[in-house]
Design an enzyme around this catalytic site. Structure first.
Site, PDB file in Angstrom:
ATOM      1  N   PHE A 240       2.519   6.744   4.668  1.00 27.16           N
ATOM      2  CA  PHE A 240       2.872   5.288   4.337  1.00 27.16           C
ATOM      3  C   PHE A 240       2.761   4.165   5.597  1.00 27.16           C
ATOM      4  CE2 PHE A 240       5.212   7.627   1.290  1.00 27.16           C
ATOM      5  CZ  PHE A 240       4.474   7.700   0.296  1.00 27.16           C
ATOM      6  N   ILE A 466      -3.567  10.854   3.025  1.00 25.96           N
ATOM      7  CA  ILE A 466      -2.261  11.067   3.067  1.00 25.96           C
ATOM      8  C   ILE A 466      -1.724  10.864   1.665  1.00 25.96           C
ATOM      9  CG2 ILE A 466      -2.114   9.992   5.341  1.00 25.96           C
ATOM     10  CD1 ILE A 466      -1.428   7.218   4.039  1.00 25.96           C
ATOM     11  N   GLY A 467      -2.560  11.270   0.687  1.00 21.58           N
ATOM     12  CA  GLY A 467      -1.936  11.217  -0.725  1.00 21.58           C
ATOM     13  C   GLY A 467      -2.757  10.419  -1.693  1.00 21.58           C
ATOM     14  N   ASN A 631     -12.074   5.743  -8.782  1.00 24.73           N
ATOM     15  CA  ASN A 631     -11.468   6.740  -9.690  1.00 24.73           C
ATOM     16  C   ASN A 631     -10.423   6.176 -10.433  1.00 24.73           C
ATOM     17  OD1 ASN A 631     -10.482   8.989 -10.782  1.00 24.73           O
ATOM     18  ND2 ASN A 631     -10.318  10.032  -9.053  1.00 24.73           N
ATOM     19  N   LYS A 701     -12.891  -2.495  -2.511  1.00 25.28           N
ATOM     20  CA  LYS A 701     -11.845  -2.974  -1.746  1.00 25.28           C
ATOM     21  C   LYS A 701     -10.427  -2.119  -1.826  1.00 25.28           C
ATOM     22  CE  LYS A 701     -13.127  -7.714  -3.107  1.00 25.28           C
ATOM     23  NZ  LYS A 701     -12.434  -8.880  -3.664  1.00 25.28           N
ATOM     24  N   GLY A 702      -9.645  -2.517  -0.926  1.00 23.67           N
ATOM     25  CA  GLY A 702      -8.228  -1.588  -0.706  1.00 23.67           C
ATOM     26  C   GLY A 702      -7.230  -1.858  -1.946  1.00 23.67           C
ATOM     27  N   GLY A 704      -4.170   0.498  -2.097  1.00 21.41           N
ATOM     28  CA  GLY A 704      -2.875   1.396  -1.788  1.00 21.41           C
ATOM     29  C   GLY A 704      -1.739   0.544  -1.553  1.00 21.41           C
ATOM     30  N   GLU A 705      -2.000  -0.481  -0.772  1.00 24.36           N
ATOM     31  CA  GLU A 705      -1.053  -1.249  -0.317  1.00 24.36           C
ATOM     32  C   GLU A 705      -0.660  -2.575  -1.369  1.00 24.36           C
ATOM     33  OE1 GLU A 705      -0.702  -1.026   4.084  1.00 24.36           O
ATOM     34  OE2 GLU A 705      -2.858  -0.840   3.776  1.00 24.36           O
TER      35      GLU A 705
END
Ligand SMILES: Cc1cc2nc3c(=O)[nH]c(=O)nc-3n(C[C@H](O)[C@H](O)[C@H](O)COP(=O)(O)OP(=O)(O)OC[C@H]3O[C@@H](n4cnc5c(N)ncnc54)[C@H](O)[C@@H]3O)c2cc1C
Ligand code: SF4
Lengths: 738, 333
Positions: A240, A466-467, A631, A701-702, A704-705
């Site tokens: 994180f 990282i996950g 995904n 695009k991102g 995760g955050e």
């Protein structure tokens, strides 16, 4: 027709993870290992007068003890890569253990004990005695706000228009302060490494978000060529942001291994993690909003300050994302820091954005109430169709669609504006909403692909997982563009023997590494086409790269499966068993013509116990626009995880510091409260897909955050709607609502 | 290494002998508290006498009362049909604590004995009179949001953190203790935990070597109207900021007997006789509940960060009594 992209795929490493086959850094078996245990300071500021290791040295199994008196010095840093990610410094000043008798923060490492077993090392560590010349630490940032300064004024964004004048003359104004405490990442896996040397070559198994960053850090520290350092990190149990920068332990473990000429394993305890890596800084913000009577924003003044250490200027860039959310002609967003006697903060999931948007989106809610306008309506009135600073068009921005979709799913139209107007039996019901924003970043990244005549492929990149599911998504993209079944593709990561890739951070991994895989697969296609097209009677003769595709192990003319040659056939005829391509993908210059970003809308229902002040987040609906979803399965997991993080930030998480000692008093999972399953009720995540070939060829695009960014504000706004009480200081614990 | 001797015991007598003979020996039950504290270096016994094989896990009715073995697991106790039927308050309190996994390991004796969750107690670098007498109290002038509002001294402001005992106080339970001489003594649970006074290192009246063998619950008429209410920082797996064990016996709408015990507010569960008495003979309504709540909290002396516990305690009492009146456990008022 995509075979894999956009379809649900279970994690390719899932079985390995649940059966224990997946090896984490500290789990590698290395013969002859010695165990390290870190001794930490018990004061927050001062100097070590003396440090007595005599008794500890005599304890059973102890091999050696290092303190600032006998630890070797690392070479001074050279590489620009060591610079902290988001701040102004020219030179790396990150904390290095055992280099001085000065104490900069409480729980600073002051000795390293090496012993034959972990228990022996830990026991001896308790026998190391330090005496100090103590000074009074300053860790209470809010008490020292007056000392806040701009670390790098020349690089700060300039005010837009004339915000203070516009504020003065605004028809409707609100002004409020918001505070967020220090928070810690608390990944499941503690940080740790195993280091060993063979001659002048160092190998380290490390928990890291970037093997190349650790390599540069260690190569410079030991003054050895980068090729002499190999960093291995195949699995990471969550990070994180806490493993973006090399923390102090990889050097410590490597130094010790070199000195005692044995492999050394060094793992933080949960407590040691609280100063052994960074944290989300404490943040103070003040937001002043001015608007006309119709709700059109005329002024935004968003000030922020976060704490840093005394030796580094870490800025969380709190106001950076918020300043581009609304179309407002007059904006100022000064960002300052306050030096404290603490370790240096670092990026923590959605750094800056989640903190800044907490303040801005709560302030927008406050403004909505002053105007008696529905909070969603107020966002739409001020919607930014172009980037408000640069005036550039967005490469894509489906935020409006997110607002509408999520509002519809949530049933927002049934909301009554008045606070305390909705109930469920005794419980006060509140509905709140907010906006999420993050970048659509891409970094240079390299991959290697080997396509084999036997119909399998091998893909490798020095990236990290990282996950979020990087193993899976990269396998999927490779399978798609190599025309192979996913089971025939093997993807490896997390090792400096693989081509260079950036750290896993900023939510840019899939965009960066995925693009590299896509382009490399294209190179391979070109190479095969060149080989296949050579032959006089080739069905692919004169075909262009864009006209052919991989499918079912064949290279074929698109939509004309009859005109094809099998890949193994091409290789066989050219006496090849495999074809390899190593490729670096870079962000395209086309991106610069546009503003890019990822967005989302969050709607939250809370139920608040009117007597006890207990808040339950009973329903969350989140719609996210972050390009094309590779995904959906793992992507939804990312958004759900983000929401859980948002719930923790809003309601339960805070690192508590006793300012008398400058010491963190809840460095463990019993006193630091992350949300548990029982805190997470109904959660629905949706994607509004964007077709955006400008950000990168696959339109990634991102995410995760992004998923957590609006959540704390949406919860706080819902709490206001439920109770009529505006809590501007996180976390919203029961006593704040009594 | 911090080594210790491991002594498995098969009989209560030998267990008591072993611990009595060694001033730094301790009984090991579920280990969910003791082992944690040993890892933190807070507890440093040099011998662990494992009592888990002792035949002290039965839950049996004896005459009108119920005897609960000290080594019965929390889970088995909470779910025992006689407990569920006659002492639902106890079931509720136990199930409000820790997590399912912990309750499967935790024993009733260990639960009574669990130590405070004061952060300073856990950090061996910090002053703490309870952990190391004479070093001072870190929490007194420090972070004390989770600390006591009643009965503390300037030596210690810690709370007893357990849920089960809070219900046991309301149920007039008593603790059956095996003495080193082989005989038993019985201590009313109200007298089991102590206030810190000058000796905060002593949590309770158990002497070294004494073994808790059972908890006895007398018959009562509270089963129909009782409620355990716990306020915590998250929905599960957190200790009480404030909890209330409330029980009523009524005839018609008239209160005949009442129990009000607060958890999380003192060095022991805090039972208010005065508030209970104020309810007796009164109609069971919100107004009388409020009056009782005011009385229960009137002597509270909050510290710097825990003033909220006073108001929270009052509200929790009113709510718990209302819920008790409405049929108690499982039914929300
Ligand atoms: C993460 C976590 C969360 C928790 N949350 C809660 C909560 O919300 N509410 C709550 O009430 N509790 C909670 N607990 C505490 C838990 O209930 C106790 O740890 C448990 O009840 C202790 O029982 P044990 O059998 O494991 O005791 P042990 O750890 O084995 O023993 C504890 C102490 O009691 C002594 N002892 C044990 N049995 C006897 C006996 N028969 N006679 C004399 N001395 C004895 C031991 O020597 C030791 O000193 C939590 C614990 C953890 C770890
Ligand atoms: S309150 Fe008690 S347990 Fe906590 S620091 Fe003070 S003496 Fe120790």
């Amino acid at each position: 027709m995509a075979r894999y992209i956009g379809k649900e795929m279970s994690r390719v490493d899932g079985v390995a993870k649940v059966t224990g086959k997946a090896k984490y850094a500290a789990e590698f078996q290395v013969p002859g290992i010695a165990y390290g245990f870190i001794v930490q300071s018990t004061i927050g500021k001062g100097t070590i007068k003396s440090i007595d290791t005599a008794e500890a040295s005599r304890a059973p199994g102890v091999i050696r003890i290092y303190t600032h008196e006998n630890a070797p010095k690392p070479a001074p840093p050279k590489s620009a890569e060591l610079k902290p990610q988001t701040n102004s410094q020219e030179r790396d000043k990150s904390f290095r253990a055992l280099q001085t008798n000065r104490i900069f923060f409480n729980m600073q490492p002051i000795a390293l004990v090496l012993a034959e077993t972990f228990e022996q090392a830990r026991y001896a560590a308790r026998l190391v005695k330090a005496s100090y010349a103590e000074e009074k630490p300053m860790t209470d940032m809010e008490a020292e706000l007056k000392s806040a300064f701009m670390p790098n004024p020349q690089r700060a964004p300039k005010p837009r228009g004339n915000p203070s004048e516009a504020f003065q003359t605004a028809a409707v104004k609100i002004e409020a302060e918001y505070t967020i405490p220090v928070e810690h990442h608390n990944p499941m896996e503690p940080h740790g490494a195993i280091a060993f040397w063979e001659n002048e070559k160092l190998t380290i198994f490390d928990k890291t978000q970037g093997v190349y960053t650790v390599r540069t850090h260690l190569a410079t520290s030991f003054g050895i060529p980068e090729e002499n350092v190999s960093v291995v990190s195949p699995f990471v149990g969550g990070a994180f942001g806490s493993s973006l920068r090399p923390n102090y332990y990889p050097w410590l473990a490597s130094m010790a291994a070199r000195e005692i000429k044995r492999p050394v394993k060094l793992v933080y305890t949960r407590q040691q993690m609280y100063t052994g890596h960074g944290y989300r800084p404490q943040t103070w913000q003040k937001v002043a909003l001015g608007a006309d009577k119709n709700g059109k924003l005329t002024s935004i003044i968003h000030e922020a300050a976060n704490n840093s250490s005394t030796f580094e200027d870490y800025s969380d860039n709190t106001t950076n994302f918020p300043r581009s959310i609304y179309a407002c002609p007059n904006v100022d967003s000064p960002q300052k820091i306050v030096k404290t006697d603490m370790s240096t903060p670092c990026a923590m999931r959605a750094p800056g954005a989640v903190s800044g948007m907490f303040a801005l989106e709560c302030a927008m809610d406050e403004l909505a109430y002053s105007l008696k306008i529905d909070p969603l309506e107020l966002r739409l009135i001020n919607y930014a169709d172009v980037h408000p600073d640069s005036g550039k068009a967005f490469s894509s921005k489906a935020l409006r669609e997110c607002y509408h979709l999520a509002a519809e799913k949530f049933g927002w139209k049934n909301r009554k504006l008045e606070p305390r107007s909705m109930r469920d039996g005794r419980m006060l019901v509140g509905w709140g909403m907010a906006t999420g924003v993050w970048g659509a970043f891409q970094q240079p990244a390299s991959v290697k692909i080997t396509l084999r005549a036997d119909g399998t492929a091998y893909v490798a990149s020095g990236t990290s997982d990282i996950g979020p599911g990087t193993y899976t998504v990269i396998t999927l993209i490779a399978a798609e563009y190599l025309g192979l079944p996913a089971e025939k593709v093997k993807f490896e990561l997390g090792d400096t023997k693989f081509p260079r890739a950036p750290v896993q951070g900023g939510s840019f991994t899939t965009a960066s590494v995925g693009t590299a895989v896509y382009e490399s697969a294209q190179n391979i296609r070109q190479k095969l086409l060149d080989l296949a097209g050579k032959e006089a009677n080739s069905p692919l003769k004169a075909a262009k790269i864009d006209e052919v595709e991989f499918a079912d192990g064949k290279l074929q003319i698109k939509n004309e499966p009859a005109r094809s040659i099998s890949v193994s056939e091409i290789m066989r005829r050219n006496n090849l068993t495999e074809l390899t391509d190593i490729h670096e993908a870079k962000p395209s210059p086309e991106r610069n013509k546009y503003a890019t970003g990822a967005h989302g809308a969050q709607f939250v229902e809370v139920k608040v116990d009117p007597d006890l002040g207990i808040v339950r987040v009973t329903r969350v609906v989140e719609a996210t626009a972050c390009g094309r979803i590779m995904n959906p399965k793992t992507s939804h997991s990312q958004e759900i995880g983000g929401i859980v993080w948002g719930i923790g930030m809003a309601l339960t998480e805070a690192t508590e510091i006793d300012h008398r000692y400058g010491r963190i008093m809840n460095p463990n999972l019993q006193h630091y409260h992350v949300p548990v399953n029982a805190d997470v009720l109904e959660v629905e995540t949706m994607f509004v897909e964007e077709d955006d070939k400008i950000v990168n060829p696959l339109g990634i695009k991102g995410m995760g955050e992004l998923g957590m960014v609006g959540i704390p504000a949406a919860i706080a706004n819902a709490v206001f709607h439920a109770t009529g009480k505006r809590v501007r200081d996180l976390p919203i614990t029961p006593e704040k609502l009594l | 290494m911090n080594s210790f001797k491991y002594t498995p015991a098969t009989e209560a007598a030998s267990a008591v002998q072993s611990v009595s003979a060694n001033p730094s020996a301790k009984f090991l039950a579920g280990g969910t508290n003791l082992i944690d504290l040993m890892k933190e270096y807070v507890e440093r016994p040099n011998e662990l006498v494992d009592i888990t094989r002792l035949n002290l896990a039965q839950i049996k009715s004896t005459g009108g009362s119920l005897s609960i073995g000290a080594l019965a697991k929390n889970t088995d106790t909470a779910n025992h049909p006689l407990v569920r039927q006659n002492y639902p308050l106890l079931t509720q309190a136990i199930l409000a604590g820790a997590s399912a996994q912990l309750r499967n390991m935790a024993t009733n004796g260990g639960n009574l004995m669990q130590r405070t969750r004061c952060q300073y107690f856990y950090d061996i670098a910090m002053p703490c009179n309870k952990r190391e007498p004479g070093t001072g109290c870190g929490a007194l002038e420090g972070l004390n949001r989770i600390h006591a509002i009643f009965g503390y001294s300037d030596k210690c402001v810690a709370t007893y953190p357990g849920d089960m005992a809070t219900a046991l106080y309301a149920l007039d339970a008593s603790v059956r203790i095996r003495k080193p001489d082989g005989r038993d003594r019985v201590v009313p649970v109200r007298e089991f935990h102590r206030l810190p006074g000058e000796a905060p290192e002593k949590d309770n009246v158990l002497q070294h070597g004494e073994l808790i063998v059972a908890i006895d619950l007398p018959k009562n008429n509270f089963a129909a109207k009782s409620y355990y209410l716990k306020v915590r920082d998250r929905a599960s797996y957190a200790f009480a900021l404030v909890s209330v064990a409330a029980a009523l016996e009524t005839s018609g709408n008239n209160i005949r007997q009442a129990r009000i015990v607060l958890g999380g507010v003192a060095h022991k569960p805090w039972r208010s006789d005065e508030a209970e008495n104020a309810l007796v003979g009164k109609p069971a309504n919100e107004e009388t509940f409020r009056q009782a709540a005011e009385i229960a909290l009137k002597d509270a002396k909050p510290l710097k960060h825990n003033g909220y516990k006073v108001e929270l305690g009052k509200r929790a009492i009113v709510l718990a009594l209302k819920r008790a009146m409405n049929g108690g456990a499982g039914k929300e008022a």
